[in-house]
Enzyme design. Structure first.
Site, PDB file in Angstrom:
ATOM      1  N   LYS A 215     -13.633   7.519  -5.031  1.00 22.22           N
ATOM      2  CA  LYS A 215     -14.201   6.228  -4.642  1.00 22.22           C
ATOM      3  C   LYS A 215     -13.347   5.063  -5.103  1.00 22.22           C
ATOM      4  O   LYS A 215     -13.171   4.079  -4.407  1.00 22.22           O
ATOM      5  CB  LYS A 215     -15.611   6.086  -5.250  1.00 22.22           C
ATOM      6  CG  LYS A 215     -16.661   6.904  -4.505  1.00 22.22           C
ATOM      7  CD  LYS A 215     -17.914   6.063  -4.292  1.00 22.22           C
ATOM      8  CE  LYS A 215     -18.896   6.776  -3.373  1.00 22.22           C
ATOM      9  NZ  LYS A 215     -19.417   8.003  -4.026  1.00 22.22           N
TER      10      LYS A 215
ATOM     11  N   LYS B 282     -11.673  13.087   0.892  1.00 22.31           N
ATOM     12  CA  LYS B 282     -11.015  13.700  -0.255  1.00 22.31           C
ATOM     13  C   LYS B 282     -10.547  12.672  -1.280  1.00 22.31           C
ATOM     14  O   LYS B 282      -9.992  13.023  -2.307  1.00 22.31           O
ATOM     15  CB  LYS B 282      -9.814  14.526   0.211  1.00 22.31           C
ATOM     16  CG  LYS B 282     -10.208  15.780   0.961  1.00 22.31           C
ATOM     17  CD  LYS B 282      -8.988  16.594   1.321  1.00 22.31           C
ATOM     18  CE  LYS B 282      -9.389  17.832   2.123  1.00 22.31           C
ATOM     19  NZ  LYS B 282      -8.233  18.508   2.665  1.00 22.31           N
TER      20      LYS B 282
ATOM     21  N   HIS C  23       4.150   1.354   2.337  1.00 23.72           N
ATOM     22  CA  HIS C  23       5.264   0.560   1.816  1.00 23.72           C
ATOM     23  C   HIS C  23       5.884   1.274   0.620  1.00 23.72           C
ATOM     24  O   HIS C  23       7.105   1.330   0.471  1.00 23.72           O
ATOM     25  CB  HIS C  23       4.791  -0.808   1.322  1.00 23.72           C
ATOM     26  CG  HIS C  23       4.033  -1.621   2.339  1.00 23.72           C
ATOM     27  ND1 HIS C  23       2.728  -2.004   2.153  1.00 23.72           N
ATOM     28  CD2 HIS C  23       4.406  -2.109   3.545  1.00 23.72           C
ATOM     29  CE1 HIS C  23       2.338  -2.724   3.197  1.00 23.72           C
ATOM     30  NE2 HIS C  23       3.322  -2.796   4.065  1.00 23.72           N
TER      31      HIS C  23
ATOM     32  N   HIS D 287     -14.052 -10.704  21.523  1.00 25.77           N
ATOM     33  CA  HIS D 287     -14.886 -11.846  21.899  1.00 25.77           C
ATOM     34  C   HIS D 287     -15.820 -11.576  23.078  1.00 25.77           C
ATOM     35  O   HIS D 287     -16.624 -12.428  23.427  1.00 25.77           O
ATOM     36  CB  HIS D 287     -14.000 -13.053  22.196  1.00 25.77           C
ATOM     37  CG  HIS D 287     -13.239 -13.536  20.987  1.00 25.77           C
ATOM     38  ND1 HIS D 287     -12.049 -12.984  20.581  1.00 25.77           N
ATOM     39  CD2 HIS D 287     -13.536 -14.487  20.070  1.00 25.77           C
ATOM     40  CE1 HIS D 287     -11.637 -13.582  19.485  1.00 25.77           C
ATOM     41  NE2 HIS D 287     -12.519 -14.491  19.138  1.00 25.77           N
TER      42      HIS D 287
ATOM     43  N   CYS E 129      -6.622 -14.443  25.937  1.00 28.16           N
ATOM     44  CA  CYS E 129      -7.944 -14.702  25.355  1.00 28.16           C
ATOM     45  C   CYS E 129      -7.807 -15.882  24.399  1.00 28.16           C
ATOM     46  O   CYS E 129      -7.055 -15.813  23.425  1.00 28.16           O
ATOM     47  CB  CYS E 129      -8.464 -13.476  24.585  1.00 28.16           C
ATOM     48  SG  CYS E 129      -9.972 -13.857  23.646  1.00 28.16           S
TER      49      CYS E 129
ATOM     50  N   CYS F 223     -12.326  -8.954  26.531  1.00 27.62           N
ATOM     51  CA  CYS F 223     -11.682  -8.859  25.227  1.00 27.62           C
ATOM     52  C   CYS F 223     -12.587  -8.090  24.261  1.00 27.62           C
ATOM     53  O   CYS F 223     -13.759  -8.416  24.136  1.00 27.62           O
ATOM     54  CB  CYS F 223     -11.437 -10.276  24.697  1.00 27.62           C
ATOM     55  SG  CYS F 223     -11.235 -10.341  22.912  1.00 27.62           S
TER      56      CYS F 223
ATOM     57  N   CYS G  86      -8.845 -15.096  20.701  1.00 25.15           N
ATOM     58  CA  CYS G  86      -7.879 -14.353  19.887  1.00 25.15           C
ATOM     59  C   CYS G  86      -6.537 -15.072  19.808  1.00 25.15           C
ATOM     60  O   CYS G  86      -5.700 -14.720  18.976  1.00 25.15           O
ATOM     61  CB  CYS G  86      -7.604 -12.970  20.478  1.00 25.15           C
ATOM     62  SG  CYS G  86      -9.058 -11.963  20.699  1.00 25.15           S
TER      63      CYS G  86
ATOM     64  N   HIS H  85       0.835  -1.190   0.000  1.00 21.07           N
ATOM     65  CA  HIS H  85       0.000   0.000   0.000  1.00 21.07           C
ATOM     66  C   HIS H  85       0.874   1.246   0.000  1.00 21.07           C
ATOM     67  O   HIS H  85       2.094   1.160  -0.192  1.00 21.07           O
ATOM     68  CB  HIS H  85      -0.971  -0.022   1.186  1.00 21.07           C
ATOM     69  CG  HIS H  85      -0.272  -0.034   2.520  1.00 21.07           C
ATOM     70  ND1 HIS H  85      -0.224  -1.154   3.310  1.00 21.07           N
ATOM     71  CD2 HIS H  85       0.424   0.917   3.174  1.00 21.07           C
ATOM     72  CE1 HIS H  85       0.461  -0.874   4.401  1.00 21.07           C
ATOM     73  NE2 HIS H  85       0.863   0.379   4.339  1.00 21.07           N
TER      74      HIS H  85
END
Length: 506
Positions: free
Chosen positions: A297, A294, A23, A148, A128, A145, A131, A20
Site C-alpha cells: 500500500k 502485488k 525515469h 467534456h 475541443c 470529447c 481541452c 518515477h
RNA sequence: CGCGGGGUGGAGCAGCCCGGUAGCUCGCGAGGCUCAUAACCUCGAGGUCGGUGGUUCAAAUCCACCCCCCGCAACCA
C-alpha cells in the site's frame, strides 16, 4: 577497449510529474553504462535533464496555481536532487528553458527555415475548446470529447510544418544499411514498418493564442515551437554550448519504447535537415508493468526511487532493476521479487561469501594475507572469474545487463562451492595445513577483489564497501587488469566482516 | 485490419539472433558441512519448451500456418 568516445543520453524527462520508476530505470542504465566504460578507459559524457515546455506543463502549472516557470523549476529540481541522492553519474543536466538551449533551438529553426524545409500551411482538425487540443476521430467516444462530452468543432489553424517526408528515403536507407542503429532488433523492425507508409510533414508550431509556454519561432513571433523541435535538440545544445560537438557523432540515446517514433523518425530527419550527423545508436527498452495487487500500500502505483533506496538500499534497488529486466522487453515490477533477489543473490550469494571469507581470514590469521600456492581447484576458481569478466563485458556491450550479472553470479556460486570443497575451516584444525588455509583465503580475497571491480558499474556503493573491507584503497577498484595475486602486498591486512546486505525477513 | 511482444517443470523468468547435454531464482523432499547474514554445499522429485506441418544427421532454437494472452496506434522511461 574501443577508442571511440561515448556520448550517452537519457531522455530529457518531461517535467510534468516527479521522477518515477521509468525515469529511474533509464537513468540507472545510463549510470551503469557510464561507470562501466569509464572504468575501461573510454572517454564518456553523460546527459540527462528536463523537457519543460508545452501544453501539458502549462496546464499542470495552471492547475497548481503557479506560473509555468515556477512549476518547472520545482520539478526540475526534484529530478536533480533525486538523481543526486540516488548517486547517479552524469556530466550535464540540461533544461529546455536554459537560455543557451533556447538560443540553439532558434538558430537551428532559422537555418532549416532558410533552407526551405519549413513551410506555412493551414491545418484543419477537430478541436475541443475545453481541452484546448485537437482530437483524432478515433480518439472520440461516440463523436464527443471523452473529457467534456461535447462534440469538437472543426477549425482551421495556420501553422508551420517541417518537411519531414523529404528525408524519408534517406532515413529508410540509413535504417536498412545499419542493423545496429536501432536496438534491440524488434524496434528496428517496427521503425521499418513505420517507414513503409509516407511519414508526411510534422507540425512544429503552436499559435500563441493557444500556447505561450514555449520557444518563439525566430521567423514569426506569433508562434512558439512545439515539443519535438525543442526537446530533441536538447541532446545537442549542451554540447554546442560546451564546445564538445566532436562528441555528437558518438551519441547513444537510451529511451523507452513509447518515444520510439520521435527518436527514430522525427529526430534523424531533423538532424538531416540541420546538416548534422546522425546519432550513433538508439537503445530502446521496454516497460515496467505494475501489478497493483502485488504492490504494498505504501508504494501504490507510483514507485519513488528514494523510497526504494530508504527501504532496501540503492544498490539492491539497482540490482533488481538491472537483473530483472531483459533490456528491450517488458518486465513486471514487484517488491516481493525484489526482496527475493535481495535475499537470495545479494545477501546469501555475495554478502555471505564476503562475510565467511573475511571471518576466516580474521579468525585464522588476524586479517593478514598469506602466500598463494595454487592447486587445481584454485586454478579453476581463477578461470571462473576470468570467464565471468569476459562474459560480463560481452553482455554489457549488448545491453544484456541481466545476463552480465548472471555471469558474475555464476562465478560467485563457484566461489561458494570452492569454500565447501577446499574446506579451509576443517584444514585449519591441523597446524600443518595452515599454509594451505592461508592460500585458499588469499584466492578468495582475490575473488572478492575482482568481484568488487566487476560489480562496480551496477552496485557502486557495494564495490566501495567491499574494497574497503578487503583493506584496499578505492583506486584499486579501477585497476581492472591487475593480475590475480597482485592486489595484496605481503603483510596486507583485511578488515573484520560486516554484512553488505542484511536479509529482509518476510 | 496494422505493428510489436509474449506462451519453457508448482510460481516468476533466461535461453531462441550464431540449431547439438533444457538453465536461473523461489518453492518442495533427503542428506552434508559448521567458516558464514538459520547463510553455504550435494542429491532428488517435477518440463512431450502453445499447436500442426516442414527444413536438417539433429529444433525450445530456422521456415510456414494456426490457437491463446498482452501492449501500441502523435507526445507517460
Amino acid at each position: 577497449m574501443p577508442a571511440e568516445p561515448l556520448y550517452l543520453t537519457t531522455p530529457i524527462y518531461y517535467a510534468n510529474a516527479e521522477p518515477h520508476l521509468g525515469h529511474t530505470y533509464t537513468t540507472v542504465v545510463g549510470d551503469a553504462l557510464l561507470r562501466f566504460w569509464q572504468a575501461r578507459g573510454r572517454r564518456s559524457f553523460g546527459l540527462t535533464g528536463t523537457d519543460e515546455h508545452g501544453d501539458k506543463i502549462a496546464q499542470a502549472a495552471a492547475k497548481a496555481g503557479v506560473e509555468p516557470k515556477a512549476y518547472v523549476d520545482r520539478i526540475s529540481a526534484a529530478f536533480r536532487t533525486t538523481w543526486q541522492e540516488a548517486g547517479f553519474h552524469y556530466d550535464h543536466f540540461v533544461r529546455t528553458t536554459d537560455a543557451s538551449h533556447v538560443a540553439f533551438v532558434r538558430k537551428i529553426l532559422a537555418e532549416i527555415h532558410a533552407k526551405g524545409d519549413i513551410h506555412f500551411d493551414s491545418y484543419r482538425g477537430l478541436y475541443c475548446y475545453g481541452c484546448e487540443r485537437f482530437y483524432q476521430e478515433r480518439e472520440l467516444v461516440n463523436g464527443v470529447c471523452p473529457d467534456h462530452r461535447v462534440a469538437p468543432s472543426e477549425i482551421a489553424e495556420e501553422n508551420y510544418f517541417f518537411r519531414m517526408g523529404a528525408y524519408q528515403e534517406r532515413l529508410l536507407a540509413a535504417v536498412e544499411t545499419n542493423p545496429e542503429w536501432i536496438v534491440p532488433d524488434g524496434y528496428r523492425r517496427e521503425v521499418l514498418a513505420l517507414l513503409r507508409e509516407p511519414i508526411g510533414d510534422l507540425c512544429i508550431s503552436r499559435p500563441k493564442s493557444r500556447l505561450t509556454w514555449g520557444i518563439e519561432l525566430p521567423f514569426d513571433d506569433r508562434y512558439v515551437t512545439y515539443v519535438w523541435f525543442d526537446a530533441l535538440l536538447s541532446y545537442v545544445s549542451p554540447l554546442a554550448e560546451r564546445g564538445l560537438m566532436d562528441l555528437w557523432p558518438a551519441a547513444h540515446h537510451l529511451i523507452a519504447k513509447d518515444i520510439l517514433k520521435p527518436h527514430a523518425i522525427y529526430w534523424p530527419t531533423m538532424l538531416m535537415a540541420a546538416g548534422l550527423p546522425l546519432y550513433r545508436q538508439l537503445c530502446v527498452h521496454g516497460y515496467w508493468q505494475m501489478d497493483e495487487a502485488k504492490m504494498s500500500k505504501s508504494v501504490g502505483a507510483v514507485v519513488r526511487p528514494l523510497d526504494m533506496k530508504a527501504r532496501y538500499g540503492m544498490d539492491a534497488f539497482r540490482y533488481y532493476l538491472l537483473r530483472e529486466m531483459a533490456y528491450g522487453q517488458d518486465a513486471e515490477f514487484s517488491e516481493g521479487a525484489l526482496v527475493t533477489r535481495l535475499n537470495a543473490e545479494l545477501a546469501n550469494g555475495l554478502g555471505n561469501l564476503a562475510s565467511r571469507v573475511l571471518a576466516m581470514q580474521q579468525r585464522y590469521f588476524e586479517g593478514i594475507l598469506q602466500p598463494l600456492a595454487p592447486e587445481p581447484p584454485d586454478e579453476a576458481l581463477r578461470v571462473a572469474f576470468a570467464t565471468a569478466r569476459r562474459q560480463l563485458e560481452a553482455h554489457v556491450a549488448d545491453l544484456a545487463f541481466h545476463r552480465a550479472l548472471e555471469a558474475l553470479w555464476r562465478a560467485l556460486d563457484h566461489a561458494n562451492k570452492y569454500v565447501v570443497e577446499t574446506a579451509p575451516f576443517t584444514l585449519a584444525k591441523d597446524p600443518a595445513r595452515r599454509p594451505r588455509v592461508g592460500a585458499i583465503l588469499h584466492e578468495l580475497c582475490e575473488a572478492l577483489r575482482v568481484t568488487a571491480q566487476l560489480v562496480e558499474p551496477f552496485l557502486p556503493e557495494t564495490a566501495v564497501r567491499l574494497t574497503a573491507l578487503l583493506g584496499l584503497p578505492a583506486e584499486r577498484l579501477a585497476e581492472l587488469d591487475l593480475p590475480w595475486g597482485g592486489a595484496f602486498p605481503s603483510g596486507h591486512r583485511t578488515a573484520p566482516p560486516e554484512a553488505l546486505f542484511p536479509r529482509i525477513e518476510t
